[in-house]
Design an enzyme around this catalytic site. Structure first.
Site, PDB file in Angstrom:
ATOM      1  N   CYS A 131      27.650 -23.492 -13.346  1.00 44.22           N
ATOM      2  CA  CYS A 131      27.984 -23.952 -11.987  1.00 44.22           C
ATOM      3  C   CYS A 131      28.316 -25.443 -11.979  1.00 44.22           C
ATOM      4  O   CYS A 131      29.204 -25.886 -11.246  1.00 44.22           O
ATOM      5  CB  CYS A 131      26.823 -23.701 -11.032  1.00 44.22           C
TER       6      CYS A 131
ATOM      7  N   ARG B 263      30.125 -15.422  -8.457  1.00 45.00           N
ATOM      8  CA  ARG B 263      31.184 -16.456  -8.381  1.00 45.00           C
ATOM      9  C   ARG B 263      32.385 -15.872  -7.635  1.00 45.00           C
ATOM     10  O   ARG B 263      33.283 -15.300  -8.239  1.00 45.00           O
ATOM     11  CB  ARG B 263      31.582 -16.897  -9.796  1.00 45.00           C
TER      12      ARG B 263
HETATM   13  C1  BEZ Z   1      24.973 -21.048 -14.714  1.00 46.56           C
HETATM   14  O1  BEZ Z   1      24.855 -21.544 -15.823  1.00 46.56           O
HETATM   15  O2  BEZ Z   1      25.603 -21.592 -13.820  1.00 46.56           O
HETATM   16  C2  BEZ Z   1      24.360 -19.712 -14.461  1.00 46.56           C
HETATM   17  C3  BEZ Z   1      24.329 -18.799 -15.474  1.00 46.56           C
HETATM   18  C4  BEZ Z   1      23.753 -17.551 -15.255  1.00 46.56           C
HETATM   19  C5  BEZ Z   1      23.216 -17.246 -14.007  1.00 46.56           C
HETATM   20  C6  BEZ Z   1      23.291 -18.172 -12.989  1.00 46.56           C
HETATM   21  C7  BEZ Z   1      23.870 -19.416 -13.196  1.00 46.56           C
END
Ligand code: BEZ
Length: 223
Positions: A55, A132
């Protein structure tokens, strides 16, 4: 204790070509309503959680395309199921550690009200985080495109800009765009929808300078 499980049967899913679900939300820029964006294109996007690595790379990437989008009359609005204080702290951290200002507001959707209206929660992945998701909403408030990516995969910003360019080209020139189209490439002339018009298309193609594979697949340069 309140049950925070998301009942997928009550999660709506916006539909292409229909009005985007209305909302009023708490954001890092104060209260925002969907109608505040009338007259502009909007990319409403969700991310799973603040202070997570993928993110964070996406937020930097969205911030980096902010000016390109602004040239196209497109605004950005982020969302996750985090508090406004968490959003503020994360945005400040990005600015401090990565020297990137996040110029767009971020919805603090703690009650999941917007996430549920837009079908952003995929319980098979997570019932407490938004996937997402990307919703492209046009200046009349119509949903024009939706993209859903899983938690594991960061989105591609070139595709956001390409998608906006393609939608705006369609609106301006009444054409459609082929696979992997980019501005400057030939566009597709919408195919004829009657037998008579199909018969006329190849003749018309010579007059109009179309490049045709057959009556249903003709391309032209945009002038
Ligand atoms: C992230 O790294 O943004 C992420 C990865 C897996 C689940 C939620 C967020």
């Amino acid at each position: 204790m309140e049950n925070i499980n998301v009942d997928t049967t009550v999660q709506a899913l916006p539909r292409l070509g229909e009005k985007a679900p209305d909302f009023t939300a708490v954001t890092t820029h104060g209260e925002i309503k969907l109608s505040d964006y009338e007259g502009s294109w909007l990319i409403l996007f969700s991310h799973p959680a603040d202070f997570t690595p993928v993110c964070t790379t996406e937020f930097v990437a969205f911030a980096n395309i902010h000016d390109e989008l602004a040239k196209r009359n497109v605004k950005l609005l982020g969302l996750s199921i985090d508090s406004v204080f968490s959003h503020i702290a994360w945005v400040r951290n990005i600015e401090e550690k990565m020297q990137v200002k996040v110029p767009f507001p971020v919805i603090a959707d703690l009650d999941m009200a917007v996430a549920k209206k837009y079908g952003m929660i995929m319980p098979g992945e997570s019932s407490t985080e938004t996937s997402r998701c990307v919703f492209v909403i046009d200046p009349e408030g119509i949903v024009r495109a939706m993209i859903y990516y899983p938690l594991s995969t960061g989105r591609n910003m070139d595709e956001m800009i390409r998608l906006i360019d393609a939608l705006q080209t369609t609106d301006t020139h009444k054409v459609v765009t082929p696979a992997n189209w980019r501005p400057g490439d030939k566009v597709i002339v919408p195919p004829p929808k009657t037998h008579d018009k199909a018969n006329q298309r190849l003749g018309e193609a010579t007059d109009e300078g179309y490049e045709c594979v057959d009556w249903y697949l003709c391309k032209k340069e945009l002038k």
